[in-house]
Design a protein around this motif. Structure first.
Motif, mmCIF file in Angstrom:
data_model
loop_
_atom_site.group_PDB
_atom_site.id
_atom_site.type_symbol
_atom_site.label_atom_id
_atom_site.label_comp_id
_atom_site.label_asym_id
_atom_site.label_seq_id
_atom_site.Cartn_x
_atom_site.Cartn_y
_atom_site.Cartn_z
ATOM 1 N N SER A 58 0.838 -1.189 0.000
ATOM 2 C CA SER A 58 0.000 0.000 0.000
ATOM 3 C C SER A 58 0.876 1.243 0.000
ATOM 4 O O SER A 58 2.101 1.158 -0.053
ATOM 5 C CB SER A 58 -0.928 -0.022 1.228
ATOM 6 O OG SER A 58 -1.748 1.117 1.280
ATOM 7 N N ASP A 59 0.206 2.422 0.102
ATOM 8 C CA ASP A 59 0.942 3.683 0.208
ATOM 9 C C ASP A 59 0.909 4.236 1.631
ATOM 10 O O ASP A 59 1.530 5.249 1.907
ATOM 11 C CB ASP A 59 0.399 4.725 -0.772
ATOM 12 C CG ASP A 59 -1.110 4.896 -0.661
ATOM 13 O OD1 ASP A 59 -1.724 4.278 0.240
ATOM 14 O OD2 ASP A 59 -1.678 5.649 -1.461
ATOM 15 N N PHE A 60 0.169 3.595 2.539
ATOM 16 C CA PHE A 60 0.181 3.893 3.973
ATOM 17 C C PHE A 60 0.032 5.390 4.244
ATOM 18 O O PHE A 60 0.907 6.041 4.805
ATOM 19 C CB PHE A 60 1.461 3.337 4.626
ATOM 20 C CG PHE A 60 1.568 1.858 4.508
ATOM 21 C CD1 PHE A 60 0.928 1.025 5.407
ATOM 22 C CD2 PHE A 60 2.281 1.275 3.467
ATOM 23 C CE1 PHE A 60 1.003 -0.345 5.293
ATOM 24 C CE2 PHE A 60 2.356 -0.101 3.337
ATOM 25 C CZ PHE A 60 1.716 -0.915 4.251
ATOM 26 N N ARG A 61 -1.138 5.912 3.847
ATOM 27 C CA ARG A 61 -1.401 7.335 4.009
ATOM 28 C C ARG A 61 -1.998 7.631 5.394
ATOM 29 O O ARG A 61 -2.596 6.771 6.034
ATOM 30 C CB ARG A 61 -2.345 7.830 2.916
ATOM 31 C CG ARG A 61 -1.764 7.764 1.529
ATOM 32 C CD ARG A 61 -2.779 8.178 0.490
ATOM 33 N NE ARG A 61 -3.992 7.396 0.604
ATOM 34 C CZ ARG A 61 -5.193 7.930 0.830
ATOM 35 N NH1 ARG A 61 -5.332 9.217 0.952
ATOM 36 N NH2 ARG A 61 -6.256 7.151 0.912
ATOM 37 N N GLN A 62 -1.815 8.871 5.815
ATOM 38 C CA GLN A 62 -2.295 9.298 7.117
ATOM 39 C C GLN A 62 -3.811 9.197 7.215
ATOM 40 O O GLN A 62 -4.355 8.861 8.263
ATOM 41 C CB GLN A 62 -1.845 10.739 7.379
ATOM 42 C CG GLN A 62 -2.264 11.302 8.728
ATOM 43 C CD GLN A 62 -1.664 10.544 9.885
ATOM 44 O OE1 GLN A 62 -0.498 10.193 9.848
ATOM 45 N NE2 GLN A 62 -2.449 10.271 10.906
ATOM 46 N N VAL A 63 -4.506 9.461 6.114
ATOM 47 C CA VAL A 63 -5.972 9.393 6.127
ATOM 48 C C VAL A 63 -6.451 7.997 6.477
ATOM 49 O O VAL A 63 -7.446 7.820 7.191
ATOM 50 C CB VAL A 63 -6.536 9.823 4.757
ATOM 51 C CG1 VAL A 63 -8.031 9.601 4.690
ATOM 52 C CG2 VAL A 63 -6.213 11.284 4.493
ATOM 53 N N ASP A 64 -5.748 6.972 5.993
ATOM 54 C CA ASP A 64 -6.165 5.593 6.222
ATOM 55 C C ASP A 64 -5.727 5.064 7.594
ATOM 56 O O ASP A 64 -6.361 4.155 8.126
ATOM 57 C CB ASP A 64 -5.583 4.684 5.140
ATOM 58 C CG ASP A 64 -6.120 5.023 3.761
ATOM 59 O OD1 ASP A 64 -7.277 5.460 3.674
ATOM 60 O OD2 ASP A 64 -5.376 4.868 2.773
ATOM 61 N N TRP A 65 -4.626 5.613 8.128
ATOM 62 C CA TRP A 65 -4.055 5.090 9.375
ATOM 63 C C TRP A 65 -4.256 6.024 10.555
ATOM 64 O O TRP A 65 -3.729 5.778 11.638
ATOM 65 C CB TRP A 65 -2.574 4.790 9.174
ATOM 66 C CG TRP A 65 -2.361 3.635 8.260
ATOM 67 C CD1 TRP A 65 -2.425 3.629 6.907
ATOM 68 C CD2 TRP A 65 -2.091 2.288 8.648
ATOM 69 N NE1 TRP A 65 -2.204 2.366 6.425
ATOM 70 C CE2 TRP A 65 -1.989 1.516 7.474
ATOM 71 C CE3 TRP A 65 -1.896 1.652 9.875
ATOM 72 C CZ2 TRP A 65 -1.719 0.160 7.482
ATOM 73 C CZ3 TRP A 65 -1.626 0.292 9.887
ATOM 74 C CH2 TRP A 65 -1.539 -0.443 8.711
ATOM 75 N N GLY A 66 -4.993 7.084 10.354
ATOM 76 C CA GLY A 66 -5.308 8.000 11.440
ATOM 77 C C GLY A 66 -6.753 8.404 11.362
ATOM 78 O O GLY A 66 -7.591 7.704 10.803
ATOM 79 N N ALA A 67 -7.049 9.556 11.929
ATOM 80 C CA ALA A 67 -8.396 10.140 11.831
ATOM 81 C C ALA A 67 -9.495 9.177 12.271
ATOM 82 O O ALA A 67 -10.535 9.057 11.641
ATOM 83 C CB ALA A 67 -8.660 10.629 10.408
ATOM 84 N N GLY A 68 -9.238 8.431 13.348
ATOM 85 C CA GLY A 68 -10.251 7.537 13.893
ATOM 86 C C GLY A 68 -10.224 6.122 13.381
ATOM 87 O O GLY A 68 -10.999 5.279 13.845
ATOM 88 N N ALA A 69 -9.331 5.814 12.410
ATOM 89 C CA ALA A 69 -9.288 4.459 11.856
ATOM 90 C C ALA A 69 -8.385 3.535 12.658
ATOM 91 O O ALA A 69 -8.336 2.338 12.394
ATOM 92 C CB ALA A 69 -8.813 4.506 10.404
ATOM 93 N N GLU A 70 -7.643 4.082 13.658
ATOM 94 C CA GLU A 70 -6.626 3.295 14.341
ATOM 95 C C GLU A 70 -7.208 2.068 15.048
ATOM 96 O O GLU A 70 -6.675 0.968 14.920
ATOM 97 C CB GLU A 70 -5.871 4.158 15.366
ATOM 98 C CG GLU A 70 -5.242 5.404 14.769
ATOM 99 C CD GLU A 70 -6.124 6.624 14.920
ATOM 100 O OE1 GLU A 70 -7.366 6.453 14.794
ATOM 101 O OE2 GLU A 70 -5.592 7.719 15.146
ATOM 102 N N LYS A 71 -8.297 2.274 15.770
ATOM 103 C CA LYS A 71 -8.834 1.164 16.559
ATOM 104 C C LYS A 71 -9.315 0.014 15.689
ATOM 105 O O LYS A 71 -9.027 -1.153 15.970
ATOM 106 C CB LYS A 71 -9.971 1.656 17.454
ATOM 107 C CG LYS A 71 -10.463 0.580 18.427
ATOM 108 C CD LYS A 71 -11.538 1.105 19.327
ATOM 109 C CE LYS A 71 -11.929 0.058 20.371
ATOM 110 N NZ LYS A 71 -12.295 -1.231 19.800
ATOM 111 N N ASN A 72 -10.040 0.341 14.617
ATOM 112 C CA ASN A 72 -10.523 -0.709 13.726
ATOM 113 C C ASN A 72 -9.364 -1.500 13.125
ATOM 114 O O ASN A 72 -9.399 -2.731 13.050
ATOM 115 C CB ASN A 72 -11.373 -0.106 12.610
ATOM 116 C CG ASN A 72 -12.737 0.343 13.114
ATOM 117 O OD1 ASN A 72 -13.196 -0.117 14.151
ATOM 118 N ND2 ASN A 72 -13.363 1.244 12.396
#
Length: 925
Positions: free
Chosen positions: A208-222
């Motif tokens: 992947s490209d491991f972007r901040q949008v996908d790995w932050g902004a509330g997605a961490e727990k899931n």
């Protein structure tokens, strides 16, 4: 054989272990017993220490055997007894989760060549992952899961040169998909495959490209939860394919700038032929630098329209910028080609050098008709067309002043069976009650993207408010109406003569008679912007509100109103006309808290004392109007000072943390004193909109024969525009489900579907021939029947464009006649989810590895990753403790050898006398 990297060396070593024993036995056979007196004497002496010598000789023998064993383990490279479990010998299943969402379309130029992240990801799968795991000593199997096609993973079975060619043939033609799919969905799919293959070793690769949008902004727990589920018995590797390659020296990885069109919407979903339609395009600059002179071009049905091009002088970094352009649409559907009424409008971002190309295009749709149907519902058909009619001014405005509308008037009873879908908006004026069926019809219309406006009036009585508006239409906030009402209307306590006197006094008091509470709301914002969408001085419109007196209306019950409901907005409010004595005590208490005597704030002392005296003087005057008090409180909070007279700015005072609580309390009291009853309220319901005006649309309660006529026309035009644009702000991303619901008795259970799209490459090249937008038939879909509804759930949008649906309306015919069938069309614009995909900022390595617990993030040039894929196993020869044990055994062996050699100590001769030559039994050994 599984315990060693070099098992045959260990077999040879095992044979050599017997060499010390053989040598020992051979040496024992070298001596022949010869009895003679001296020897007898020695033998008797030896018997006394024979047991001790035998034990020492055995220890020496065991040490030498151990030395040979250790050397054998070293040469054979012993792996350890954990291998007895057989996991190292198991076949291995590798699953590669390939991120092919739009952000992987990130492109750049390197050494004159165009490159992109997705091509790099495909290269890493074939040239790095697959080639490295093929070097592992056990059978290796591989499957690829694309996020855009989770249900069809590609299985390449056991890897070899042939399957590697198949993999290249599969990956090479692939392009990034337009879908935004969470990584968690791919991880769940991989886990399901692993669960179905319990006997194999499991390895998961995420490319992947491991972007901040996908790995932050509330997605961490899931992500953490899913990675934890997958981790059990699975090795996880994360491979970053983005450019520039991340470095350990950089805390935050570098990323490419990107500009994206986030939104394109029309100011109406239905327009009249040749009527100008204004489009608003929203552009985002996802970078840390300003972008200048950004050009947006537009196409109508695939053909570029020069008048729709707009140049944005500046895009500030990490901000949204809006621009507007206007097009006149003339393609109207016919009986032979009814779909032609839908016009495809697209905005194109030009000349972007890097970033995503996929988010440079945005689509919307506008339906064009000869005249736009607008529905007015009134309670008194006998007065229609007369000045006393509650719909007279609305009808006159939309038929005479504004062209292109087909204004239709209906009664409340006709709403029960009327198909509302063709109407651009519905105005309900002075209607006391509606039947349950009519309310349901309105609710269905609004939820599917329609717009309804309610005006109150003299026909509505107290019982109507209690039993209908509050009980059914508001229904504790769950109904259409946006607020609960008092059952008694305001403004009827004064005789007509006194009422006119009060109106005259208020009109020339030069205080605002209506306050705008949210001038950025879509129902009002055009009144406060120019034709380009630039904000203007609010007073340009507010001056119309100085002389408009509205003294008859229904009050909103604020105590029962949920002001925290974000779907409801108070747009306009009447002034507070209560008496001063209700607020004197609260204001005097606030004034006592002013820091007018604080030595630390001495520079504000004179100004604060002045406001203290003036505000107390107004608050303690029972005859003073409240607007004087609110005006002075407003000045206290927003006084900018005067540099010429060295008067300090009170704004600076209220910004100090110590004064925050007092400033907040002053603002609350200002709002209480300044604002009275709500006049104009908006509510969002589903995909549609509802507006409620607490006064009338006619002359009975309104000043439409005087100064009110100017403001009423401006507000009503924007009201219709706001209602007509309901549904244009859906901003549907590809794959999102949209539900259509219809009365099962009024509509059939089948729908036809088409895709209206354009070839983005048309109109380009040395000899461009623009290609018009095309319709592609998508077949027919059966609607689901649920009680009295026919429901279509559409989640099949795979390509950006406009999806058009044809439903069949069936109305009851005359006696003995067949039902009347009539087509009813809807259109939805689908685009990529630019808000989720266009920000290319990348997540930190430590953040990623903390979320994906137990996994490690690698880059394309990582040798460590290659070694891990080849299943390189650590053995005993890499342990420093092994060499320490080997050294200790060698030292101890030499010590025992010396001790049992010819150089014995004095303890071997207990008499202390020379005994002559000693004959050891195990010297040779």
């Amino acid at each position: 054989m599984e315990l060693f990297l070099n098992p045959w060396s260990m077999i040879l070593g095992g044979i050599l272990i017997s060499s010390p024993i053989i040598i020992h036995l051979i040496n024992r056979m070298r001596y022949k017993r010869v009895r003679w007196a001296a020897m007898e004497f020695l033998l008797k002496s030896q018997k006394r220490s024979k047991r001790k010598l035998i034990i020492e000789q055995l220890i020496l023998l065991l040490l030498r055997i151990l030395l040979v064993l250790l050397l054998g383990l070293l040469l054979a490279r012993f792996l350890g007894f954990k291998s007895l479990g057989g996991s190292e010998a198991q076949s291995t299943l590798h699953i590669v989760v390939l991120d092919d969402t739009p952000s992987m379309d990130d492109s750049w130029r390197e050494d004159g060549l165009a490159k992109d992240t997705f091509s790099e990801a495909k290269r890493l799968i074939t040239d790095k992952i697959s080639k490295d795991i093929m070097q592992a000593p056990t059978p290796q199997y591989l499957e690829i899961i694309r996020l855009s096609d989770l249900e069809n993973p590609r299985d390449f079975s056991r890897l070899n040169s042939g399957s590697l060619d198949d993999m290249r043939g599969y990956l090479n033609p692939l392009k990034p998909s337009p879908f935004s799919i969470p990584l968690t969905e791919g991880l769940k799919r991989a886990k399901k495959i692993f669960d179905d293959t319990p006997r194999m070793r499991h390895v998961l690769h995420v490319v992947s490209d491991f972007r901040q949008v996908d790995w932050g902004a509330g997605a961490e727990k899931n992500l953490t939860d899913v990675f934890t589920e997958v981790k059990a018995g699975t090795d996880i590797y994360l491979l970053d394919a983005a450019h520039p390659e991340r470095s350990e020296k950089q805390k935050t990885p570098l990323y490419h700038d990107n500009i994206a069109i986030l939104d394109l919407r029309a100011d109406t979903r239905i327009t009249a032929k040749f009527a100008p339609v204004e489009f608003t395009v929203t552009v985002a600059n996802f970078s840390t630098s300003e972008k200048k002179n950004v050009r947006i071009s537009s196409r109508l049905n695939g053909s570029e329209r020069a008048e729709g091009s707009v140049n944005i002088p500046s895009l500030p970094p990490n901000e949204l910028t809006t621009a507007r352009f206007t097009l006149s649409l003339d393609r109207v559907g016919t009986e032979e080609n009814p779909l032609d009424r839908f016009n495809l409008v697209s905005a194109h971002l030009e000349n972007e050098q890097a970033g995503l190309a996929m988010d440079n295009v945005r689509y919307t749709v506008v339906e064009v008709r000869d005249k736009v149907p607008l529905l007015l519902v009134d309670n008194n058909p006998a007065s229609r067309g007369k000045r006393e009619s509650e719909t007279f001014h609305l009808q006159k405005l939309f038929m005479d002043s504004i062209k292109g509308f087909d204004v239709q008037l209906k009664t409340p009873a006709e709403l029960e069976n009327l198909n509302l879908q063709p109407y651009i908006g519905v105005f309900v004026c002075d209607v006391p009650r509606l039947s349950d069926k009519a309310v349901t019809n309105l609710e269905t219309y609004v939820k599917s993207g329609g717009g309804v406006a309610f005006f109150m009036g003299p026909s509505i009585k107290p019982n109507d408010i209690k039993e209908f508006y509050n009980a059914k239409l508001w229904n504790e906030g769950k109904g259409l109406f946006p607020a609960p009402l008092d059952d008694q209307p305001e403004g009827f306590s004064l005789p007509d003569a006194e009422r006119e006197k009060k109106r005259f006094e208020r009109r020339f008091s030069f205080q605002p008679q209506i306050f705008t509470r949210d001038d950025r709301h879509p129902a009002l914002e055009r009144l406060y912007t120019d034709s380009r969408g630039v904000r203007v001085n609010p007073e340009e419109f507010n001056r119309f509100l100085l002389f408009v007196v509205i003294d008859r209306y229904f009050k909103v019950r604020r105590a029962a109103w949920n002001t925290q409901d974000q779907s409801v907005k108070e747009l306009m409010t009447l002034p507070n006309f209560q008496t001063m004595d209700k607020y004197s005590a609260a204001v005097n208490k606030l004034m006592s808290r002013l820091p007018k005597d604080d030595e630390k704030l001495s520079k504000y002392r004179d100004v604060l004392r002045k406001y203290y005296d003036e505000i107390r003087g107004i608050a303690n005057d029972p005859s003073a109007p409240l607007y004087r008090l609110s005006s002075k409180l407003d000045s206290l909070l927003h006084d900018d000072g005067d540099k010429e007279t060295n008067r300090p700015s009170l704004r600076e005072l209220w910004q100090q943390p110590e004064q925050a609580e007092l400033a907040r309390d002053l603002q609350v009291e200002l709002d209480v004193v300044k604002y009275g009853d709500p006049l104009y309220v908006a509510k969002q319901i589903g995909n549609g909109r509802v507006l409620a005006f607490m006064s009338s649309a006619g002359v009975s309660w309104n000043d439409l024969e005087g100064p009110g006529l100017t403001y009423f026309a401006l507000i009503t035009i924007e009201m219709q525009r706001y209602l007509g644009s309901a549904g244009t702000d859906l901003n549907l991303p590809l794959g999102r489900n949209f539900e259509f619901a219809f009365d099962a008795q009024s509509y059939s259970n089948r729908a036809k579907k088409w895709l209206l799209w354009q070839d983005l490459k048309s109109g380009t090249g040395p000899n461009p021939i623009p290609e018009l937008a095309k319709f592609t038939a998508l077949g027919e879909q059966v609607l689901t029947t649920n009680k009295d509804k026919n429901i279509l759930n559409f989640d099949e949008a795979k390509q950006p464009g406009v999806y058009v649906f044809e439903f069949t309306e069936q109305r009851v015919g005359g006696a003995g006649k067949e039902p009347i069938l009539r087509p009813d069309y809807r259109a939805l614009a689908y685009n990529i989810d630019a808000r989720a995909e266009s920000d290319l900022k990348r997540a930190d390595t430590t953040e990623i590895e903390s979320i994906a617990k137990g996994a490690k993030l690698y880059t394309a040039s990582s040798d460590e990753y290659s070694e891990a894929l080849r299943l390189r196993r650590s053995d005993l020869s890499e342990s420093p403790w092994f060499y320490l044990v080997l050294l200790l055994v060698l030292i101890f062996e030499q010590f025992m050898a010396v001790r049992l050699s010819f150089h014995g100590g004095s303890n071997d001769n207990p008499t202390g006398k020379p005994l002559g030559r000693r004959v050891p039994n195990s010297h040779a050994a």
